[in-house]
Design an enzyme around this catalytic site. Structure first.
Site, mmCIF file in Angstrom:
data_model
loop_
_atom_site.group_PDB
_atom_site.id
_atom_site.type_symbol
_atom_site.label_atom_id
_atom_site.label_comp_id
_atom_site.label_asym_id
_atom_site.label_seq_id
_atom_site.Cartn_x
_atom_site.Cartn_y
_atom_site.Cartn_z
ATOM 1 C CG ASP A 99 -20.989 -18.121 -24.983
ATOM 2 O OD1 ASP A 99 -20.811 -18.707 -23.903
ATOM 3 O OD2 ASP A 99 -20.058 -17.778 -25.729
ATOM 4 C CB VAL A 100 -23.853 -20.119 -19.981
ATOM 5 C CG1 VAL A 100 -25.214 -20.680 -20.346
ATOM 6 C CG2 VAL A 100 -22.753 -21.171 -20.147
ATOM 7 C CE1 TYR A 209 -16.262 -31.547 -17.747
ATOM 8 C CE2 TYR A 209 -15.405 -33.329 -16.395
ATOM 9 C CZ TYR A 209 -16.453 -32.718 -17.033
ATOM 10 O OH TYR A 209 -17.712 -33.256 -16.945
ATOM 11 C CE LYS A 213 -18.649 -30.050 -15.410
ATOM 12 N NZ LYS A 213 -20.018 -29.515 -15.595
#
Length: 326
Positions: A99-100, A209, A213
């Site tokens: 799990d990053v 999102y 990003k």
């Protein structure tokens, strides 16, 4: 609004006298089987989010080109299958359940990589989510609303926190662990982060999102500045619709939400600006309006990881079929 949409749709006909899609030259996607023999011979590439989609396509092709592959992903079953596929092809691969968004797990994936293969030469940070719904969950919009993307005034903490945790914090944690090792090695290297058109422009209906990003874009440029003296190049690829499980799931969610919107007479009166633009230049021009393929994205990613891109760093490559060109 309808008149504006009509003028855009018919502009080609008005200017050229040729109706849109009266003819089409479809650009053939690079074959999934294409690779450059020996390009990464003896190199080790760590790939977060390598279990499926673009990460998997990059992992399989890099292995064919000689690289040792380490796949770090939260999807255990699919990650193990991808590693096994590479081994069956004659390559070297290992999977690490990761799990990053958690620092100890990022440190561990680097430690295992070094223990297994000696060092890290290249990295693809591909782990990412579209919203707070787990990537392997079946879609049930009614039950998953608290995790689902939504405009800011309707968005929940659960949706925001998980999306930011994986995409923004996860990229930071991954980079921190990876760069510590690469600086220690003092042998240079290359890192590619997967961004999105949402990291270069706005994208309606999904604020977390877009924010996450944009964070990837910022981290990419910041790392490029700080690590150029170490010979470490850092770039990002920023795609539009690409044929992956995550994209397919996103379209299903949007479709369900649109059905809900249509049921509300008052809401249905309000123009949905999220859909002013739904395709890039190449997708619109293609006779079947095809999405990009994982192989097309992998081709650019591996170019940026290779010595062929030795003078490129801090770049945010729009691998989006012309989405951000207009």
């Amino acid at each position: 609004m309808k008149k504006l949409a009509l003028s855009v749709a018919t502009s080609v006909a008005l200017i050229t006298g040729i109706s849109p899609n009266a003819f089409a030259f479809d650009i053939e996607a690079i074959p999934d089987s294409y690779y450059v023999p020996g390009r990464f011979e003896g190199k080790t590439i760590l790939i977060t989010g390598g279990a499926r989609g673009i990460g998997k396509a990059s992992a399989v092709r890099a292995a064919k080109e000689g690289a040792n592959i380490v796949i770090a992903d939260i999807l255990k079953k699919e990650g193990e299958q991808t590693a096994e596929e590479i081994i069956k092809l004659g390559g070297k691969a290992v999977f690490i359940h990761t799990d990053v968004s958690k620092t100890p797990e990022c440190d561990r994936m680097v430690d295992v990589t070094v223990s297994k293969f000696g060092q890290i030469d290249g990295v693809l940070n591909a782990a990412g989510v579209m919203d707070g719904i787990p990537p392997d969950a079946k879609i049930n919009v009614e039950k998953q609303r608290n995790q689902l993307f939504a405009p800011i005034h309707q968005a929940t903490d659960e949706y925001w926190n998980r999306t930011i945790a994986v995409n923004a914090t996860g990229t930071f944690c991954s980079l921190r662990s990876e760069l510590r090792q690469m600086v220690k090695q003092n042998k240079g290297g290359s890192i590619v982060n997967i961004g999105s058109i949402a990291g270069l422009t706005g994208l309606g209906g999904n604020p977390a999102y877009v924010a996450s990003k944009h964070a990837v874009t910022g981290l990419t440029k910041n790392a490029a500045v700080d690590y150029a003296p170490y010979g470490i190049r850092v770039n990002s690829v920023n795609m539009a619709a690409t044929k992956t499980a995550m994209t397919e799931a996103a379209f299903k969610k949007v479709s369900e939400l649109q059905k809900d919107r249509a049921k509300d007479p008052e809401l249905a009166k309000i123009p949905n600006t999220s859909f002013i633009k739904s395709q890039g230049l190449l997708q619109y021009s293609d006779s079947k309006h095809r999405e990009a393929t994982p192989a097309e994205q992998a081709s650019v990613i591996l170019f940026l990881l290779s010595q062929e891109s030795s003078n490129i760093t801090g770049a945010t490559w729009a691998t989006d079929g012309g989405w951000t060109a207009f």
